[in-house]
Design a protein around this motif. Structure first.
Motif, PDB file in Angstrom:
ATOM      1  N   GLN A  34      -5.583 -10.048  -4.305  1.00 27.48           N
ATOM      2  CA  GLN A  34      -4.925  -9.689  -5.572  1.00 27.48           C
ATOM      3  C   GLN A  34      -5.822  -8.795  -6.443  1.00 27.48           C
ATOM      4  O   GLN A  34      -5.344  -7.831  -7.026  1.00 27.48           O
TER       5      GLN A  34
ATOM      6  N   LEU B 224      -5.795  -5.266  -5.124  1.00 30.48           N
ATOM      7  CA  LEU B 224      -4.534  -4.608  -5.474  1.00 30.48           C
ATOM      8  C   LEU B 224      -4.535  -4.179  -6.935  1.00 30.48           C
ATOM      9  O   LEU B 224      -4.088  -3.084  -7.275  1.00 30.48           O
TER      10      LEU B 224
ATOM     11  N   ALA C  48      -4.157  -0.480  -8.423  1.00 33.70           N
ATOM     12  CA  ALA C  48      -3.129  -0.183  -9.426  1.00 33.70           C
ATOM     13  C   ALA C  48      -3.730   0.519 -10.641  1.00 33.70           C
ATOM     14  O   ALA C  48      -3.187   1.517 -11.131  1.00 33.70           O
TER      15      ALA C  48
ATOM     16  N   TRP D 215       4.968   3.770   2.048  1.00 35.62           N
ATOM     17  CA  TRP D 215       4.970   2.596   2.914  1.00 35.62           C
ATOM     18  C   TRP D 215       6.073   2.718   3.968  1.00 35.62           C
ATOM     19  O   TRP D 215       5.843   2.438   5.148  1.00 35.62           O
TER      20      TRP D 215
ATOM     21  N   PHE E 184      -1.004   1.282   2.635  1.00 35.05           N
ATOM     22  CA  PHE E 184      -0.502  -0.098   2.588  1.00 35.05           C
ATOM     23  C   PHE E 184       0.216  -0.472   3.888  1.00 35.05           C
ATOM     24  O   PHE E 184       0.110  -1.596   4.359  1.00 35.05           O
TER      25      PHE E 184
ATOM     26  N   ALA F  27       0.106  -4.546   4.135  1.00 36.85           N
ATOM     27  CA  ALA F  27       0.148  -5.173   2.815  1.00 36.85           C
ATOM     28  C   ALA F  27       1.581  -5.537   2.469  1.00 36.85           C
ATOM     29  O   ALA F  27       2.525  -4.875   2.897  1.00 36.85           O
TER      30      ALA F  27
ATOM     31  N   ALA G  94       2.982  -5.274  -4.437  1.00 38.12           N
ATOM     32  CA  ALA G  94       2.122  -4.110  -4.670  1.00 38.12           C
ATOM     33  C   ALA G  94       2.805  -3.088  -5.564  1.00 38.12           C
ATOM     34  O   ALA G  94       2.225  -2.628  -6.557  1.00 38.12           O
TER      35      ALA G  94
ATOM     36  N   ILE H 227       1.684  -2.063  -9.362  1.00 36.75           N
ATOM     37  CA  ILE H 227       1.331  -0.669  -9.644  1.00 36.75           C
ATOM     38  C   ILE H 227       2.231  -0.107 -10.739  1.00 36.75           C
ATOM     39  O   ILE H 227       1.758   0.536 -11.683  1.00 36.75           O
TER      40      ILE H 227
END
Length: 186
Positions: free
Chosen positions: A3, A6, A10, A55, A123, A128, A133, A137
């Protein structure tokens, strides 16, 4: 991906949008709440949309390049990071108009979120969980962009270079960390 990692990504991705928001706040002079929310929505929305698109692209090609995915993640994050560091050192002051109309905001939102597209591809290679995510972000960028407009109205352009430099260094560090984790565990 943890976390805190991430969150660091972000915040790093948000730095371009923050810098442009500061400039928008500077251009408008006395930003209202509607200016802050407009910038936050445009930049936060695109920063959430672009990693999702990346992604989706990355997932399609993941099986073909799984043996080098850590190198791809390292290269993409490092290129984005070095680009941000270079921009922070350029010292060129961008002048933006004070318009918050879609014709003014759309190109800015796209331009500040292109790097998020590449991170989205990363990712996919890292497998991920994309929904948390993109939400993080987008929310992070919304908050930092809205705050950037306000800061621009109050403090001017003093934060732009530092914000891009910090974001770039964090992305380079994340790329190195991913490369080291995969190389040392192999």
């Amino acid at each position: 991906m943890r976390q805190y990692e991430l969150l660091m990504i972000a915040v790093s991705l948000s730095m371009d949008a923050f810098a442009v928001s500061v400039c928008k706040g500077l251009a408008v002079g006395r930003p209202r709440l509607s200016h802050c929310v407009t910038c936050g929505c445009w930049f936060g929305g695109f920063q959430a949309l672009m990693p999702l698109a990346g992604w989706l692209l990355g997932v399609r090609f993941q099986g073909m390049i799984v043996s080098v995915d850590h190198w791809i993640a390292f290269i993409l994050l490092s290129l984005i990071g070095f680009s941000m560091v270079r921009e922070s050192r350029a010292g060129a002051d961008e002048t933006l108009d004070s318009s918050f109309a879609p014709r003014a905001m759309l190109p800015l939102a796209v331009a500040t979120s292109i790097d998020a597209l590449a991170v989205g591809v990363t990712f996919a290679f890292l497998q991920a969980d994309i929904l948390p995510a993109v939400c993080l972000i987008g929310a992070t960028t919304f908050v930092l962009s809205a705050a950037g407009v306000r800061a621009g109205g109050v403090f001017g352009g003093r934060f732009r270079g530092r914000a891009e430099l910090t974001g770039g260094v964090i992305l380079i560090g994340m790329g190195v960390k991913i490369l080291l984790e995969h190389t040392l565990s192999a």
